[in-house]
Design a protein around this motif. Sequence first.
Motif, PDB file in Angstrom:
ATOM      1  N   PHE B  97      53.356  40.836  32.024  1.00  0.00           N
ATOM      2  CA  PHE B  97      53.955  39.791  31.970  1.00  0.00           C
ATOM      3  C   PHE B  97      53.293  38.743  31.243  1.00  0.00           C
ATOM      4  N   VAL B  98      52.073  38.687  31.442  1.00  0.00           N
ATOM      5  CA  VAL B  98      51.160  37.855  30.485  1.00  0.00           C
ATOM      6  C   VAL B  98      51.300  37.967  28.953  1.00  0.00           C
ATOM      7  N   GLY B  99      51.502  39.412  28.740  1.00  0.00           N
ATOM      8  CA  GLY B  99      51.430  39.840  27.441  1.00  0.00           C
ATOM      9  C   GLY B  99      52.825  39.948  26.812  1.00  0.00           C
ATOM     10  N   LEU B 100      53.711  39.447  27.443  1.00  0.00           N
ATOM     11  CA  LEU B 100      55.294  39.642  27.060  1.00  0.00           C
ATOM     12  C   LEU B 100      55.626  38.779  25.929  1.00  0.00           C
ATOM     13  N   SER B 101      54.506  37.641  25.554  1.00  0.00           N
ATOM     14  CA  SER B 101      54.973  36.896  24.571  1.00  0.00           C
ATOM     15  C   SER B 101      54.618  37.337  23.026  1.00  0.00           C
ATOM     16  N   GLY B 102      54.083  38.520  23.035  1.00  0.00           N
ATOM     17  CA  GLY B 102      53.758  39.113  21.523  1.00  0.00           C
ATOM     18  C   GLY B 102      53.119  40.242  21.717  1.00  0.00           C
ATOM     19  N   THR B 103      52.401  40.820  20.599  1.00  0.00           N
ATOM     20  CA  THR B 103      51.411  41.701  20.320  1.00  0.00           C
ATOM     21  C   THR B 103      50.187  41.197  20.216  1.00  0.00           C
ATOM     22  N   PHE B 104      49.088  41.667  20.928  1.00  0.00           N
ATOM     23  CA  PHE B 104      47.971  40.912  20.714  1.00  0.00           C
ATOM     24  C   PHE B 104      46.758  41.886  20.823  1.00  0.00           C
ATOM     25  N   GLN B 105      45.510  41.575  20.103  1.00  0.00           N
ATOM     26  CA  GLN B 105      44.491  42.412  19.970  1.00  0.00           C
ATOM     27  C   GLN B 105      43.944  42.849  21.415  1.00  0.00           C
ATOM     28  N   LYS B 106      43.299  44.031  21.491  1.00  0.00           N
ATOM     29  CA  LYS B 106      42.965  44.433  22.693  1.00  0.00           C
ATOM     30  C   LYS B 106      41.875  43.494  23.570  1.00  0.00           C
ATOM     31  N   GLY B 107      41.883  43.356  24.465  1.00  0.00           N
ATOM     32  CA  GLY B 107      41.163  42.552  25.353  1.00  0.00           C
ATOM     33  C   GLY B 107      41.349  41.045  25.275  1.00  0.00           C
ATOM     34  N   ARG B 108      42.438  40.711  24.457  1.00  0.00           N
ATOM     35  CA  ARG B 108      42.844  39.301  24.749  1.00  0.00           C
ATOM     36  C   ARG B 108      43.664  38.908  25.985  1.00  0.00           C
ATOM     37  N   ARG B 109      44.206  39.728  26.440  1.00  0.00           N
ATOM     38  CA  ARG B 109      44.871  39.652  27.750  1.00  0.00           C
ATOM     39  C   ARG B 109      43.892  39.619  28.817  1.00  0.00           C
ATOM     40  N   LYS B 110      43.019  40.380  28.777  1.00  0.00           N
ATOM     41  CA  LYS B 110      41.951  40.445  29.822  1.00  0.00           C
ATOM     42  C   LYS B 110      41.108  39.042  29.757  1.00  0.00           C
ATOM     43  N   ALA B 111      40.793  38.699  28.646  1.00  0.00           N
ATOM     44  CA  ALA B 111      40.197  37.404  28.394  1.00  0.00           C
ATOM     45  C   ALA B 111      40.745  36.384  29.027  1.00  0.00           C
ATOM     46  N   VAL B 112      42.114  36.027  28.819  1.00  0.00           N
ATOM     47  CA  VAL B 112      42.737  34.925  29.172  1.00  0.00           C
ATOM     48  C   VAL B 112      42.878  34.919  30.863  1.00  0.00           C
ATOM     49  N   LEU B 113      43.250  36.430  31.239  1.00  0.00           N
ATOM     50  CA  LEU B 113      43.309  36.545  32.698  1.00  0.00           C
ATOM     51  C   LEU B 113      41.878  36.311  33.354  1.00  0.00           C
ATOM     52  N   GLU B 114      40.966  36.347  32.849  1.00  0.00           N
ATOM     53  CA  GLU B 114      39.809  35.974  33.351  1.00  0.00           C
ATOM     54  C   GLU B 114      39.530  34.422  33.228  1.00  0.00           C
ATOM     55  N   GLU B 115      39.927  34.020  32.032  1.00  0.00           N
ATOM     56  CA  GLU B 115      39.932  32.537  31.819  1.00  0.00           C
ATOM     57  C   GLU B 115      40.495  31.719  33.204  1.00  0.00           C
ATOM     58  N   VAL B 116      41.673  32.136  33.272  1.00  0.00           N
ATOM     59  CA  VAL B 116      42.270  31.302  34.613  1.00  0.00           C
ATOM     60  C   VAL B 116      42.063  31.876  35.804  1.00  0.00           C
ATOM     61  N   GLY B 117      41.101  32.956  36.182  1.00  0.00           N
ATOM     62  CA  GLY B 117      40.597  33.354  37.303  1.00  0.00           C
ATOM     63  C   GLY B 117      41.432  34.366  38.085  1.00  0.00           C
ATOM     64  N   ILE B 118      42.278  35.201  37.390  1.00  0.00           N
ATOM     65  CA  ILE B 118      43.262  36.088  38.197  1.00  0.00           C
ATOM     66  C   ILE B 118      43.136  37.503  37.307  1.00  0.00           C
ATOM     67  N   ALA B 119      41.977  37.793  36.972  1.00  0.00           N
ATOM     68  CA  ALA B 119      41.544  39.304  36.359  1.00  0.00           C
ATOM     69  C   ALA B 119      41.964  40.299  37.515  1.00  0.00           C
ATOM     70  N   HIS B 120      41.646  39.889  38.657  1.00  0.00           N
ATOM     71  CA  HIS B 120      41.571  40.757  39.752  1.00  0.00           C
ATOM     72  C   HIS B 120      42.898  41.534  40.141  1.00  0.00           C
ATOM     73  N   VAL B 121      43.989  40.583  39.831  1.00  0.00           N
ATOM     74  CA  VAL B 121      45.374  40.902  39.974  1.00  0.00           C
ATOM     75  C   VAL B 121      45.857  41.620  38.705  1.00  0.00           C
ATOM     76  N   ALA B 122      45.260  41.897  37.523  1.00  0.00           N
ATOM     77  CA  ALA B 122      45.831  42.146  36.392  1.00  0.00           C
ATOM     78  C   ALA B 122      46.789  43.296  36.576  1.00  0.00           C
ATOM     79  N   ASP B 123      46.484  44.467  37.381  1.00  0.00           N
ATOM     80  CA  ASP B 123      47.525  45.477  37.700  1.00  0.00           C
ATOM     81  C   ASP B 123      48.145  45.495  38.719  1.00  0.00           C
ATOM     82  N   SER B 124      48.335  44.320  39.514  1.00  0.00           N
ATOM     83  CA  SER B 124      49.195  44.023  40.440  1.00  0.00           C
ATOM     84  C   SER B 124      50.599  43.757  39.987  1.00  0.00           C
TER      85      SER B 124
END
Lengths: 270, 276
Positions: B97-124
């Motif tokens: 869902f977070v990456g739906l806005s385009g194609t991004f470099q590897k690790g970018r999605r993980k980085a923003v998920l960590e920035e907002v504090g929800i990395a633990h639900v990335a695969d939920s």
Amino acid sequence: MDTIINMDDFLFRALAAGLAVAAVTGPLGAFVVWRRMAFFGDALAHSGLLGIALGLLLHINPFIGVAIVTLCVAIVLVLLRRKRELAADTILGILSHGTLALGLVAVSFMPGVRVDLMGFLFGDILAVGTTDLIWIYAVGSVVIASLLVFWRPLLAVTVHEDLAAVEGVPVQRVELLFMLLMAVVVAAAMKVVGIVLVAAMLVIPAAAARRFSRSAEQMAILAGVIGAVAVCGGLGSSWILDTPAGPSIVVAALLLFGLSSASSVLKAPR
Amino acid sequence: MNHVRNVAAGALVEVAGLEVRAKNRVLVTGIELSVMAGEIVSIIGPNGAGKTTLIRAVLGLAPPTSGSVRLRAGARIGYVPQRLVLNPNLPLTTRRFVGLSGTFQKGRRKAVLEEVGIAHVADSSIHDLSGGEFQRALLARALLRDPDLLVLDEPAQAVDITGQSELYALIERIRNERGCGVLMVSHDLHLVMSATDKVICINGHMCCAGHPDAVSQHPEYVALFGSEAARSLALYHHNHDHTHDVDGHVHDEHDHHAHDHTGHGHEHHGHDHKHG
């Protein structure tokens, strides 16, 4: 296989057509489910008969007639819905049944042409000819290719239009593309399950696939597979039990949906 | 469309004399606002005041019938929409869902998920997230575009009270770390007042605008939200115990206080001074 092809060419053609149609109605049907457009698909299919009348009138291939009419109806639906003067389901009800009635009347006026009305309404997959097959495969490959190329924007618009627009997706063009795909798929699927049951091939396999999917892509592909199994099942039952092929395919899809629901009930801990 | 990309130096977006009509109804009129880089601007107002319309005009989704919305050339916008309801029949992981806005470099999605504090639900499944987690997922999606301007429409809706102040603290931290401008709509007066540089109070038209203190004392604000709201703010105001610099700014203490006191309508930025 060889013996079947030799003995029953028409059965092979029916299977080939059915599998191709299932492969496109599956993924596109997933979008129909995600966008809550089941009745929209139904309305488009119902207007198909008007397209057949147009095809007969202009002496053009009924595929083209149906695609043109369904696309026009799709655009009218979108415009009417945007005006918000009537509720969406009212508009759908008017256009869906209005165009079907109009089509029935128009076809009855066709001079000197004996129209196989039952074939159009409930499908005539066992009468699929080589030309039909070529059309179905041409349409099918264009639809699959478009879905692959435009998958991300299609999905982004489906999830949230405004968000997609701010993120730079050309929402209106993507919307138009989706309508175009719907129109040609309805035209292709008509020969297999008929006008009345086209929407079933869009909705039922996709709904059955939902339970087993963790991603949008999985659901789209699985819907295609379930549709293909339904085609095989329906044709098989038609061959063995002599049931009408189109409705049998839909019944087979329904059974698969029932199985998927039952399995999720059994699996669920609560 | 009047969504012109040309703007005065420093400002990310400038709205001048904006009017938006739907059919024959005026939704908003005479709106003036600007957002600078690193500035948090909050739009407040009662229900039906045209807050969302104003936001949509800034985003280019609602074309102005008169006036203009000017964006700094090349400015990227991150958008967190209001009341987003997803169809549960569409299976999506949070990461997807977070990456739906385009194609991004590897690790970018993980980085923003960590920035907002929800990395633990990335695969939920995105459908299984709590209200607060979902708002953070929306925020992550906006941040993934590396925005110059963040536009948030009621970002704390469907979030419980503690979650709300945490979310506003997060927005403030993002502003501090990224230096982006923030334009947000809210109705949580107290929370907004404590974490904002400029408040714009609208009710179809501009009621008042400026520093939170000035706005909270403004007669139109008092008329809209009642003297209770104004008084409670003033009360916190006079009971505060920290010091201000010449400007009335307490940036250093601000973060610290945001964690301790948000939810109280505590106001840290300058008080009895006049602000332009």
